[in-house]
Design a protein around this motif. Sequence first.
Motif, PDB file in Angstrom:
ATOM      1  N   LEU A   1      54.403  36.488  38.769  1.00  0.00           N
ATOM      2  CA  LEU A   1      54.046  36.475  37.467  1.00  0.00           C
ATOM      3  C   LEU A   1      54.357  38.019  36.961  1.00  0.00           C
ATOM      4  CD1 LEU A   1      52.220  35.555  34.845  1.00  0.00           C
ATOM      5  CD2 LEU A   1      50.457  36.644  35.903  1.00  0.00           C
ATOM      6  N   LEU A   2      55.063  38.084  35.752  1.00  0.00           N
ATOM      7  CA  LEU A   2      55.210  39.356  35.041  1.00  0.00           C
ATOM      8  C   LEU A   2      54.882  39.059  33.615  1.00  0.00           C
ATOM      9  CD1 LEU A   2      56.570  42.051  34.658  1.00  0.00           C
ATOM     10  CD2 LEU A   2      58.675  40.844  34.218  1.00  0.00           C
ATOM     11  N   SER A   3      53.613  39.909  33.380  1.00  0.00           N
ATOM     12  CA  SER A   3      53.131  39.696  31.775  1.00  0.00           C
ATOM     13  C   SER A   3      53.515  41.153  31.267  1.00  0.00           C
ATOM     14  CB  SER A   3      51.685  39.590  31.939  1.00  0.00           C
ATOM     15  OG  SER A   3      51.475  38.482  32.772  1.00  0.00           O
TER      16      SER A   3
ATOM     17  N   ALA B   1      67.556  43.438  35.285  1.00  0.00           N
ATOM     18  CA  ALA B   1      66.381  44.548  36.008  1.00  0.00           C
ATOM     19  C   ALA B   1      65.352  43.574  36.588  1.00  0.00           C
ATOM     20  CB  ALA B   1      66.025  45.485  35.009  1.00  0.00           C
ATOM     21  N   SER B   2      65.032  42.593  35.779  1.00  0.00           N
ATOM     22  CA  SER B   2      63.746  41.686  36.038  1.00  0.00           C
ATOM     23  C   SER B   2      63.933  40.382  36.599  1.00  0.00           C
ATOM     24  CB  SER B   2      62.736  41.502  34.996  1.00  0.00           C
ATOM     25  OG  SER B   2      62.567  42.760  34.402  1.00  0.00           O
ATOM     26  N   GLY B   3      65.259  40.016  36.698  1.00  0.00           N
ATOM     27  CA  GLY B   3      65.604  38.380  36.981  1.00  0.00           C
ATOM     28  C   GLY B   3      65.480  37.741  35.925  1.00  0.00           C
ATOM     29  N   ARG B   4      65.679  36.340  36.244  1.00  0.00           N
ATOM     30  CA  ARG B   4      65.330  35.324  35.053  1.00  0.00           C
ATOM     31  C   ARG B   4      64.395  34.604  35.840  1.00  0.00           C
ATOM     32  NH1 ARG B   4      71.161  35.746  34.132  1.00  0.00           N
ATOM     33  NH2 ARG B   4      71.290  36.096  31.862  1.00  0.00           N
TER      34      ARG B   4
ATOM     35  N   LEU C   1      43.088  39.922  34.847  1.00  0.00           N
ATOM     36  CA  LEU C   1      43.397  39.377  35.914  1.00  0.00           C
ATOM     37  C   LEU C   1      42.683  39.707  37.145  1.00  0.00           C
ATOM     38  CD1 LEU C   1      47.422  39.360  35.061  1.00  0.00           C
ATOM     39  CD2 LEU C   1      45.697  37.182  35.041  1.00  0.00           C
ATOM     40  N   ASP C   2      42.661  41.231  37.190  1.00  0.00           N
ATOM     41  CA  ASP C   2      41.789  41.581  38.550  1.00  0.00           C
ATOM     42  C   ASP C   2      40.281  41.200  38.424  1.00  0.00           C
ATOM     43  OD1 ASP C   2      43.537  43.599  39.300  1.00  0.00           O
ATOM     44  OD2 ASP C   2      43.004  45.201  37.965  1.00  0.00           O
ATOM     45  N   ARG C   3      39.620  40.519  37.307  1.00  0.00           N
ATOM     46  CA  ARG C   3      38.485  40.241  37.355  1.00  0.00           C
ATOM     47  C   ARG C   3      38.375  38.716  37.835  1.00  0.00           C
ATOM     48  NH1 ARG C   3      36.378  40.069  31.630  1.00  0.00           N
ATOM     49  NH2 ARG C   3      35.340  38.389  31.606  1.00  0.00           N
ATOM     50  N   PHE C   4      39.454  37.992  37.357  1.00  0.00           N
ATOM     51  CA  PHE C   4      39.387  36.558  37.839  1.00  0.00           C
ATOM     52  C   PHE C   4      40.332  36.060  39.144  1.00  0.00           C
ATOM     53  CE2 PHE C   4      37.759  36.443  33.476  1.00  0.00           C
ATOM     54  CZ  PHE C   4      36.655  35.742  33.644  1.00  0.00           C
TER      55      PHE C   4
ATOM     56  N   ARG D   1      45.018  38.643  43.871  1.00  0.00           N
ATOM     57  CA  ARG D   1      46.487  38.005  43.634  1.00  0.00           C
ATOM     58  C   ARG D   1      47.485  39.037  43.135  1.00  0.00           C
ATOM     59  NH1 ARG D   1      47.178  32.436  42.842  1.00  0.00           N
ATOM     60  NH2 ARG D   1      49.030  33.050  42.148  1.00  0.00           N
ATOM     61  N   SER D   2      48.813  38.926  43.593  1.00  0.00           N
ATOM     62  CA  SER D   2      49.804  39.723  43.153  1.00  0.00           C
ATOM     63  C   SER D   2      50.288  39.297  41.605  1.00  0.00           C
ATOM     64  CB  SER D   2      50.815  39.918  44.073  1.00  0.00           C
ATOM     65  OG  SER D   2      52.210  39.466  43.700  1.00  0.00           O
ATOM     66  N   PHE D   3      50.446  40.377  40.882  1.00  0.00           N
ATOM     67  CA  PHE D   3      51.061  40.046  39.549  1.00  0.00           C
ATOM     68  C   PHE D   3      51.693  41.486  39.009  1.00  0.00           C
ATOM     69  CE2 PHE D   3      46.430  40.475  39.400  1.00  0.00           C
ATOM     70  CZ  PHE D   3      46.394  41.659  38.522  1.00  0.00           C
ATOM     71  N   VAL D   4      52.329  41.327  37.853  1.00  0.00           N
ATOM     72  CA  VAL D   4      52.997  42.475  37.450  1.00  0.00           C
ATOM     73  C   VAL D   4      52.808  42.856  35.852  1.00  0.00           C
ATOM     74  CG1 VAL D   4      54.968  44.144  36.985  1.00  0.00           C
ATOM     75  CG2 VAL D   4      54.488  42.858  39.288  1.00  0.00           C
ATOM     76  N   VAL D   5      52.079  43.573  35.268  1.00  0.00           N
ATOM     77  CA  VAL D   5      51.553  43.757  34.022  1.00  0.00           C
ATOM     78  C   VAL D   5      52.395  45.078  33.355  1.00  0.00           C
ATOM     79  CG1 VAL D   5      50.020  43.827  32.060  1.00  0.00           C
ATOM     80  CG2 VAL D   5      49.580  42.498  34.389  1.00  0.00           C
ATOM     81  N   GLU D   6      53.349  44.894  32.459  1.00  0.00           N
ATOM     82  CA  GLU D   6      53.875  46.199  32.009  1.00  0.00           C
ATOM     83  C   GLU D   6      53.805  46.090  30.493  1.00  0.00           C
ATOM     84  OE1 GLU D   6      57.871  45.762  33.542  1.00  0.00           O
ATOM     85  OE2 GLU D   6      57.391  46.414  35.461  1.00  0.00           O
ATOM     86  N   GLN D   7      53.863  47.758  29.966  1.00  0.00           N
ATOM     87  CA  GLN D   7      54.003  47.577  28.756  1.00  0.00           C
ATOM     88  C   GLN D   7      55.684  47.636  28.554  1.00  0.00           C
ATOM     89  OE1 GLN D   7      52.590  51.414  26.858  1.00  0.00           O
ATOM     90  NE2 GLN D   7      53.174  51.069  25.008  1.00  0.00           N
TER      91      GLN D   7
END
Length: 281
Positions: free
Chosen positions: A75-77, A115-118, A92-95, A99-105
């Motif tokens: 997941l990339l958000s 850079a991020s893939g499709r 995401l941390d709370r629920f 779990r691994s995920f990436v959240v970016e501004q």
Amino acid sequence: MNMTEDLTSVDTHFAFGKNWESYSSLIDEAAIESSTQALVRLLGRSSLEGATFLDIGCGSGLHSLAALRLGAARLLSVDLDPDSVATTRAVLDRFMPGRSFVVEQRSVFDLDPAASGRFDVVYSWGVLHHTGDMTTALRRAVGMVAPGGVFLFALYRKTWLCPFWTIEKRWYTKASPAAQRRGQVAYRTVYRGLTAASALVRGRARRADSARERGMDFDHDVHDWLGGYPYESILPDDVEKLMTSWGLRHEASFLCAPTRGRTHGLLGSGCDEYRYRKEDG
Ligand SMILES: C[S@@+](CC[C@H](N)C(=O)[O-])C[C@H]1O[C@@H](n2cnc3c(N)ncnc32)[C@H](O)[C@@H]1O
């Protein structure tokens, strides 16, 4: 109107992230379940097992959370607004602790497949019409879809009153909190009056229902509607032309009105939801 205003810059935008931060304290299992069911409906299947998922304009993080619950492998958000980014991380941390995920501004305009893939699934619900350049934003989002993958998105339907709403939103975004509250009271009064008075309008004024359907909350949705600036809107046939010209094929849509043309827009607009698939290879 200031013609030099850069509508793609977060400085000119409504404070979406503050609204999501406030809303996030209301997220509970019922909201997560509604959001998950709404995602399943748009996706056309009930699992994301093994799929990569990009959430553009993640807002509160509720729908990124639904993607993880459905088994998304990666997941990339991303969101332009730092408050949305912080809120999504916290939700995401709370629920989904551990779990691994990436959240970016990051802006949709800065997304780069090199850079991020499709991604197997690119999801952008109610976002690209708020970016200041909807067509370019759509093209950027499409560029992130893997061959054979799907693009799930929702965009405001054009209404006869869109010019009025654009002015209202620009005013509201710059208005004081007290003036915004007066605007909310006025809107709710008109909303209740019109929905109670007219079955015709009730059929179109689905803000309360559609907010609940995705696990959202009416009051935060009213603030988001009145303030959601920049603002653009589009007809389903124009979406179809853009998507086919970029090599995507229509799979499903859930329209906010019985016809494909402009709606009256007395209480605002609704979102049309779309699923398009990118051709393989
Ligand atoms: C109406 S909210 C929708 C949030 C979420 N997708 C949902 O369905 O609840 C629109 C979001 O788009 C974000 N946004 C606006 N412009 C953006 C851009 N250029 N790139 C990424 N996100 C953007 C806003 O900050 C906001 O969080």
